[in-house]
Enzyme design. Sequence first.
Site, PDB file in Angstrom:
ATOM      1  CB  SER A  89      -2.784   1.191  -1.802  1.00 59.20           C
ATOM      2  OG  SER A  89      -2.723   0.764  -0.459  1.00 59.20           O
ATOM      3  CG  HIS A 192      -6.527  -1.958   1.103  1.00 60.99           C
ATOM      4  ND1 HIS A 192      -6.616  -0.622   1.442  1.00 60.99           N
ATOM      5  CD2 HIS A 192      -5.354  -2.107   0.416  1.00 60.99           C
ATOM      6  CE1 HIS A 192      -5.540   0.008   0.974  1.00 60.99           C
ATOM      7  NE2 HIS A 192      -4.762  -0.863   0.361  1.00 60.99           N
TER       8      HIS A 192
END
Length: 337
Positions: A89, A192
């Site tokens: 990430s 996300h």
Amino acid sequence: MTKPLIAVVTAGQGAQKPRLLTPWLKVPGVTEKLAAWSAQADVDLVELGTRANAETLAATENAQPLLVCLGVLVSDLLTDQNIVLAGHSVGELTAACLAGVVDPGTAVTLARRRGLAMARACALHPTTMAAIIGDNPDDVLRRLSELGLTAANINGGGQIVAAGSTDAIAELVATPPNGTAVKPLRVAGAFHTKYMTPAQDAFAQAAQDVTFSDPQHPIISNLDGQEIRSGNDLRERLIAQVTAPVRWDLCIQQIADRQPELALSAPPGKVQASLLSRQIPDLATVCITTPREAAQAAQRIDQSVSVLQGAWCSSPSTSSPAVRTMLSACRSSPPMP
């Protein structure tokens, strides 16, 4: 000179803890770097990394720049090494810096802007996330679809992180798929997923203002586990990643396929080191959180080089300036609790 392939993985949000920067302030030059990066990113990294409590660090806009700042502190250890990088990430910004795509101050600044944008998006809808551990991912994905949830992180090793509305996550916790354990996560929202679309737009504007050089080392993408070959490609993938699932399982498979001699989990390294060790148990993995562990990692690198050259060095640390700097800084420092 023969160089072993070293896999370097960098941490995503959730790995932060209070006082992680404290031991690093003893390393020469770190205080000055932190001051410059703080001014560029408009955030007090020293305050966050030495005095802020867990609640303050849980804030997305604080966690993300701090994690990138911590990760890039090991850049000196990787100079002239043969490395392949993967970042979880926001850790992909750390990897970008370590690969020479952007400088550290820019990486920290982008992480701060990304975190601020995501925090604003989280405030628009009541959303959250939960970690699921189980042996049958197909059953998990089917259950998430029934509840209108997204598999935001597919981490491998039977771990999937679900994201979506707070009501749907509550129902998932109350009625988990058979044979699984579900743990709610203390996060600001559903990262996300489609809920981050406003953040994606804002981060895109920030990223477009930055020059992305082509990577000097391979970076494995969260989107699909493929190697990123250009700076422009990395920029577009970082933007897409804000709303797209993190396919860490594919990243780890790509690492395994390349058969590195050693893996380094950049600070704070515990979470990613655990994932690597669980999924590639035969890979020697070094977790780095403190300068002391960084020095130990540098010794392991020197030893790996010596073995490949066929000449074992009994005191490899004497040959590495990075090792000498780290060791001198941490000799008087107690281990982190």
